[in-house]
Scaffold this motif. Structure first.
Motif: not given
Length: 209
Positions: A11-29
């Motif tokens: 569960a913690f790993g999924l939360a961390v992945f969500t954070i990292i993905y949103n950072i990358l998605e935010g920067l690119i988008s």
């Protein structure tokens, strides 16, 4: 490691992945949205950055409930929720105002191709996260984790809106559809902000309905 400990670790790993993905998605988008003058894509990216703040609170929550299953929401989580709520409301004001201005002036994006690409990727990634969080939430019988899964599902809805608005513009070049899509994103952002304040002021774990 016990089975419960293993599930909390996932569960913690999924939360961390969500954070990292949103950072990358935010920067690119936000970058591509600015370059292509697509307000829907730019707003989608800005929403991703706000989700990072929420994600930090979720990661902290998972650690807390693992250590103290019967504990209440602490100051860190309440502060993260309030900051996230304010950020969503500010985003809504900015997006609605700009959307209406773009409709009034007849502004059209240069292209929405990347909006289509990013939205498809986001739908696939976020749906996988929803399924993963729901599975872990059920294994742990955790209402907070199941509620987070439902909040992630809202990101899927927003991705679908971006896909539809970007796809329509790419196919038929209807200029105002980008602004209409942005207004639809604003609707979901408003409700996410409202839910953040509701969570911060109570101990219930809303399902982002």
């Amino acid at each position: 490691m016990t089975a419960t400990g293993k599930y909390y670790r996932i569960a913690f790993g999924l939360a961390v992945f969500t954070i990292i993905y949103n950072i990358l998605e935010g920067l690119i988008s936000t970058y591509l949205g600015f370059e292509d003058e697509s307000l829907a894509l730019f707003g989608f990216g800005a929403d991703s950055f706000i989700e990072v703040i929420s994600g930090l609170g979720i990661a902290h929550m998972i650690v807390r409930i693992q250590r103290r299953p019967d504990s209440n929401r602490d100051n860190f989580e309440q502060t993260a929720l309030r900051i996230t709520g304010f950020a969503f409301y500010a985003l809504v004001v900015a997006l609605v105002a700009t959307s209406l201005y773009n409709i009034w002036t007849g502004h059209k994006p240069l292209a929405t191709f990347w909006g289509v690409v990013i939205s498809i990727i986001s739908i696939l990634v976020m749906w996988a996260l929803v399924m993963g969080k729901r599975k872990i939430g059920k294994e742990l019988d955790s209402a907070p984790i199941l509620a987070d899964a439902n909040c992630t599902l809202v990101c899927v809805y927003m991705s679908i809106i971006l896909l539809v608005s970007s796809g329509i513009y790419e196919l038929w070049g209807i200029g105002y559809i980008d602004s209409i899509g942005t207004l639809a994103l604003s609707y979901f952002a408003f409700h996410e902000g409202k839910e953040c304040f509701e969570k911060a002021n109570s101990e219930k774990y809303c399902g982002c309905e």
